[in-house]
Design an enzyme around this catalytic site. Sequence first.
Site, PDB file in Angstrom:
ATOM      1  N   LYS A  99       0.848  -1.203   0.000  1.00 18.78           N
ATOM      2  CA  LYS A  99       0.000   0.000   0.000  1.00 18.78           C
ATOM      3  C   LYS A  99       0.877   1.245   0.000  1.00 18.78           C
ATOM      4  O   LYS A  99       1.747   1.394   0.869  1.00 18.78           O
ATOM      5  CB  LYS A  99      -0.900  -0.011   1.244  1.00 18.78           C
ATOM      6  N   HIS A 136      -3.255   5.098  -2.380  1.00 12.65           N
ATOM      7  CA  HIS A 136      -4.110   6.190  -1.896  1.00 12.65           C
ATOM      8  C   HIS A 136      -3.787   7.368  -2.808  1.00 12.65           C
ATOM      9  O   HIS A 136      -2.736   7.981  -2.686  1.00 12.65           O
ATOM     10  CB  HIS A 136      -3.814   6.519  -0.430  1.00 12.65           C
ATOM     11  N   HIS A 174     -10.364   3.518  -3.351  1.00 11.71           N
ATOM     12  CA  HIS A 174     -11.464   4.442  -3.063  1.00 11.71           C
ATOM     13  C   HIS A 174     -11.498   5.646  -4.010  1.00 11.71           C
ATOM     14  O   HIS A 174     -11.279   6.775  -3.582  1.00 11.71           O
ATOM     15  CB  HIS A 174     -11.446   4.892  -1.599  1.00 11.71           C
TER      16      HIS A 174
END
Length: 343
Positions: A99, A136, A174
Amino acid sequence: MKLLTITRPDDWHLHVRNGAVLKTVLPHTSRQFARAIIMPNLKPPVTTVAQALLYREEILQAVPADVDFTPLMTLYLTGSTTVAEIKKAAESDHIHAFKLYPAGATTHSDSGVSDIKAIYFLLAAMEKQDIPLLIHGEVTGEHYDIFDRERVFVDTTLSDIADKFPALRIVVEHVTTSEAVQFVQAAGANIAATITPQHLLFNRNAILAGGIRPHYYCLPILKREPHRLALVRAATSGNSKFFLGTDSAPHLTSLKESACGCAGCYSAHAALELYAEAFERAGALDKLEGFASFYGADFYRLPRNSGTVTLEKTTWKIPSSYGETGNTITPLKAGEELSWKML
Ligand code: NCD
Ligand code: ZN
């Protein structure tokens, strides 16, 4: 009685924390989902295979008896990650991705990467080892308007990563903007995205109109209505590049209802029901199974689940909080009604 039965789903983006919070939240997820991609942004972050395996054991301890649930672990990418650790992660049956948090982008991201180009050699190693990179996707820096941070990241950083590493499997986590949706649609089959329930159901009015509502504050922040509509179209299109990732991110109620409230919506309590509501409103309940149960597994090259779950069309009220007095978590849509209930 109206019922909806689908293959047991998976959650491809989940925060479960550790300690007491883990024990409160994990049963909500394991009741609905067979597997979940577990985010590594603990304090301190999970950066090595050894730490992830310990964390995995702690998660398994919190799974209720008789429930079959598999945590899919990830490692937190930092400026100190080594090529050897990437190789080790790729060889582990339990580690499924790295991540990337730009430093300062979100909750517990201070150990993240401040100069992304400086870790391109690590992305090259991931591409070579064929282990996915979860991103992200927001730029940091005070001069960027918070509502523009994803769009600018897509234009500058993400497009460059995609160009330089054409075989790297990337999940843009997201997504919240029409620009990110368009980027993913236009990219190769190696690039996919997760979409949260809150970004399908709400626009930024939910946080700010008629009072400040901290339980709707998450990062990337809710955007304008046209962006929400673009997300709904992507999620319900049947395009396998878009799949379910709740980004359920529990924080104690006291830390949300504060002068400086933490970012993160807790949605694991009713994740599948929230998605069902969004898909039904779009007239696309028939597209829920692919989004929730097939496309993520295919992207991660894991077998699809064999069991099923059933939702009933019935109205029920979400509790105002979960957890022990003094240490409660306020769920998304606390005290409000939902129109689907998992049996
Ligand atoms: C997440 C958290 O609380 O860990 N918060 C959030 O607003 N989504 C971190 C993240 O995924 O950005
Ligand atoms: Zn997250």
